[in-house]
Enzyme design. Structure first.
Site, PDB file in Angstrom:
ATOM      1  N   GLY A  10       0.782  -1.228   0.000  1.00  0.00           N
ATOM      2  CA  GLY A  10       0.000   0.000   0.000  1.00  0.00           C
ATOM      3  C   GLY A  10       0.812   1.275   0.000  1.00  0.00           C
ATOM      4  O   GLY A  10       0.336   2.319   0.459  1.00  0.00           O
ATOM      5  N   SER A  11       2.044   1.229  -0.499  1.00  0.00           N
ATOM      6  CA  SER A  11       2.839   2.471  -0.523  1.00  0.00           C
ATOM      7  C   SER A  11       2.249   3.485  -1.489  1.00  0.00           C
ATOM      8  O   SER A  11       2.330   4.690  -1.263  1.00  0.00           O
ATOM      9  CB  SER A  11       4.302   2.170  -0.875  1.00  0.00           C
ATOM     10  OG  SER A  11       4.425   1.765  -2.220  1.00  0.00           O
ATOM     11  N   ASN A  12       1.621   3.017  -2.568  1.00  0.00           N
ATOM     12  CA  ASN A  12       0.940   3.956  -3.468  1.00  0.00           C
ATOM     13  C   ASN A  12      -0.293   4.540  -2.792  1.00  0.00           C
ATOM     14  O   ASN A  12      -0.584   5.729  -2.935  1.00  0.00           O
ATOM     15  CB  ASN A  12       0.558   3.264  -4.780  1.00  0.00           C
ATOM     16  CG  ASN A  12       1.720   3.210  -5.750  1.00  0.00           C
ATOM     17  OD1 ASN A  12       2.094   4.222  -6.320  1.00  0.00           O
ATOM     18  ND2 ASN A  12       2.303   2.047  -5.900  1.00  0.00           N
ATOM     19  N   ARG A  69      -5.586  -8.354  -9.078  1.00  0.00           N
ATOM     20  CA  ARG A  69      -6.592  -9.158  -9.772  1.00  0.00           C
ATOM     21  C   ARG A  69      -7.110  -8.409 -11.003  1.00  0.00           C
ATOM     22  O   ARG A  69      -7.308  -7.197 -10.943  1.00  0.00           O
ATOM     23  CB  ARG A  69      -7.785  -9.459  -8.847  1.00  0.00           C
ATOM     24  CG  ARG A  69      -7.500 -10.565  -7.845  1.00  0.00           C
ATOM     25  CD  ARG A  69      -7.482 -11.912  -8.524  1.00  0.00           C
ATOM     26  NE  ARG A  69      -7.124 -12.977  -7.588  1.00  0.00           N
ATOM     27  CZ  ARG A  69      -6.859 -14.213  -7.980  1.00  0.00           C
ATOM     28  NH1 ARG A  69      -6.884 -14.523  -9.257  1.00  0.00           N
ATOM     29  NH2 ARG A  69      -6.545 -15.142  -7.105  1.00  0.00           N
ATOM     30  N   LEU A  83     -10.057  -7.307 -13.265  1.00  0.00           N
ATOM     31  CA  LEU A  83     -11.473  -7.096 -12.966  1.00  0.00           C
ATOM     32  C   LEU A  83     -12.321  -7.419 -14.194  1.00  0.00           C
ATOM     33  O   LEU A  83     -11.913  -7.155 -15.331  1.00  0.00           O
ATOM     34  CB  LEU A  83     -11.682  -5.640 -12.555  1.00  0.00           C
ATOM     35  CG  LEU A  83     -11.033  -5.303 -11.204  1.00  0.00           C
ATOM     36  CD1 LEU A  83     -10.819  -3.805 -11.069  1.00  0.00           C
ATOM     37  CD2 LEU A  83     -11.878  -5.839 -10.063  1.00  0.00           C
ATOM     38  N   ASN A 125      -5.004   3.087 -12.969  1.00  0.00           N
ATOM     39  CA  ASN A 125      -4.045   2.088 -12.487  1.00  0.00           C
ATOM     40  C   ASN A 125      -2.639   2.651 -12.624  1.00  0.00           C
ATOM     41  O   ASN A 125      -2.377   3.502 -13.472  1.00  0.00           O
ATOM     42  CB  ASN A 125      -4.159   0.795 -13.308  1.00  0.00           C
ATOM     43  CG  ASN A 125      -3.230  -0.297 -12.785  1.00  0.00           C
ATOM     44  OD1 ASN A 125      -3.130  -0.512 -11.587  1.00  0.00           O
ATOM     45  ND2 ASN A 125      -2.524  -0.953 -13.696  1.00  0.00           N
ATOM     46  N   HIS A 139       1.273   1.421 -13.317  1.00  0.00           N
ATOM     47  CA  HIS A 139       2.048   0.278 -13.790  1.00  0.00           C
ATOM     48  C   HIS A 139       3.532   0.633 -13.690  1.00  0.00           C
ATOM     49  O   HIS A 139       3.927   1.742 -14.112  1.00  0.00           O
ATOM     50  CB  HIS A 139       1.667  -0.068 -15.235  1.00  0.00           C
ATOM     51  CG  HIS A 139       2.380  -1.269 -15.757  1.00  0.00           C
ATOM     52  ND1 HIS A 139       2.011  -2.563 -15.418  1.00  0.00           N
ATOM     53  CD2 HIS A 139       3.463  -1.373 -16.573  1.00  0.00           C
ATOM     54  CE1 HIS A 139       2.840  -3.408 -16.014  1.00  0.00           C
ATOM     55  NE2 HIS A 139       3.727  -2.717 -16.712  1.00  0.00           N
ATOM     56  N   ALA A 178       8.944   7.011  -8.321  1.00  0.00           N
ATOM     57  CA  ALA A 178       8.316   7.791  -9.402  1.00  0.00           C
ATOM     58  C   ALA A 178       6.794   7.631  -9.348  1.00  0.00           C
ATOM     59  O   ALA A 178       6.046   8.600  -9.509  1.00  0.00           O
ATOM     60  CB  ALA A 178       8.845   7.319 -10.757  1.00  0.00           C
ATOM     61  N   GLU A 179       6.324   6.413  -9.060  1.00  0.00           N
ATOM     62  CA  GLU A 179       4.878   6.187  -8.942  1.00  0.00           C
ATOM     63  C   GLU A 179       4.288   7.045  -7.835  1.00  0.00           C
ATOM     64  O   GLU A 179       3.190   7.588  -7.975  1.00  0.00           O
ATOM     65  CB  GLU A 179       4.601   4.716  -8.633  1.00  0.00           C
ATOM     66  CG  GLU A 179       4.929   3.764  -9.755  1.00  0.00           C
ATOM     67  CD  GLU A 179       4.607   2.341  -9.353  1.00  0.00           C
ATOM     68  OE1 GLU A 179       5.506   1.650  -8.875  1.00  0.00           O
ATOM     69  OE2 GLU A 179       3.460   1.937  -9.524  1.00  0.00           O
TER      70      GLU A 179
HETATM   71  C1  GRF Z   1       3.574  -0.978  -7.468  1.00  0.00           C
HETATM   72  O1  GRF Z   1       4.867  -1.103  -8.016  1.00  0.00           O
HETATM   73  C2  GRF Z   1       2.592  -1.003  -8.583  1.00  0.00           C
HETATM   74  O2  GRF Z   1       3.057  -0.447  -9.790  1.00  0.00           O
HETATM   75  C3  GRF Z   1       2.385  -2.455  -8.797  1.00  0.00           C
HETATM   76  O3  GRF Z   1       2.457  -3.055  -7.526  1.00  0.00           O
HETATM   77  C4  GRF Z   1       3.180  -2.199  -6.664  1.00  0.00           C
HETATM   78  C5  GRF Z   1       2.236  -1.822  -5.565  1.00  0.00           C
HETATM   79  O4  GRF Z   1       2.949  -1.438  -4.508  1.00  0.00           O
HETATM   80  N1  GRF Z   1       1.105  -2.678  -9.423  1.00  0.00           N
HETATM   81  P1  GRF Z   1       2.177  -0.847  -3.227  1.00  0.00           P
HETATM   82  O5  GRF Z   1       1.265  -1.953  -2.701  1.00  0.00           O
HETATM   83  O6  GRF Z   1       1.405   0.339  -3.686  1.00  0.00           O
HETATM   84  O7  GRF Z   1       3.300  -0.507  -2.290  1.00  0.00           O
END
Ligand code: GRF
Length: 206
Positions: free
Chosen positions: A14-16, A90, A92, A106, A108, A177-178
């Protein structure tokens, strides 16, 4: 017209999700964090932020459509405006995508359309990038359509691939970067500044 109502779908760390919470709380309303894994640490992050959570386990349903229907019922009940997939592992069923046209995003961990598509997720992406000899990689935030990883691209950011990179070191650089990119994409969406034209996304000046 209240704040944009956002649901975040997670499966792991869940870092994003954390980046979205840290950067956008107060600018959008996080109304749900949905996990398909009861032990996802992302649920702890949501709890600390006071965001309602739900667990919908894929294994509890006879097939993908039933799993997706359960999710659709939840986001409908919560009157969600935008769904953010953040490490959700998953695929969807199209029924959710049809219910939320250009309202599912999303992230990626590569520069789509390269290194994307069926089976390209997590560590495999970075292994493929390293094996290819590519000198840059990066992150992509895109709208979700029925074709995996082929929806209109909202934002991208490039990162260098270093000679001594491992999948883990590259993953960490891409993840950073995300964490910058995803909140910016949601902020632009909330401000109504994204205009989808075919498979391109035009960003309207602020
Ligand atoms: C991220 O690298 C995302 O691009 C990929 O899975 C990772 C999710 O990391 N789909 P987090 O759970 O958000 O830390």
């Amino acid at each position: 017209m209240g704040l944009l109502r956002v649901a975040v779908f997670v499966s792991g760390n869940g870092s994003n999700l954390q980046a979205l919470l840290d950067n956008l709380t107060g600018m959008v309303e996080f109304v749900l964090v949905l996990a398909n894994k009861p032990d996802a640490y992302a649920l702890v992050r949501a709890g600390k932020a006071g965001v309602p959570t739900a667990v919908v386990r894929y294994e509890d349903y006879p097939h993908r459509a039933a799993f997706t229907r359960a999710i659709l019922d939840l986001v409908t009940e919560k009157k969600v405006d935008l769904i953010c997939l953040a490490g959700f592992n998953r695929i969807l069923d199209p029924l959710l995508i049809e219910a939320f046209p250009l309202r599912i995003m999303n992230t990626h961990p590569a520069l789509l359309p390269a290194f994307g598509g069926e089976g390209m997720f997590g560590r495999r992406v970075h292994e493929a990038v390293l094996a290819s000899g590519a000198k840059i990689s990066g992150a992509t935030v895109h709208f979700v359509t029925a074709e995996t990883d082929r929806g209109p691209i909202i934002l991208q950011a490039a990162v260098p691939v270093l000679d001594d990179d491992t999948p883990e070191t590259l993953a960490g650089r891409v993840l950073a970067a995300e964490h910058r990119l995803y909140p910016e994409a949601v902020r632009l969406f909330a401000a109504g500044r994204l205009r989808v034209e075919g498979n391109r996304v035009r960003i309207i000046p602020g």
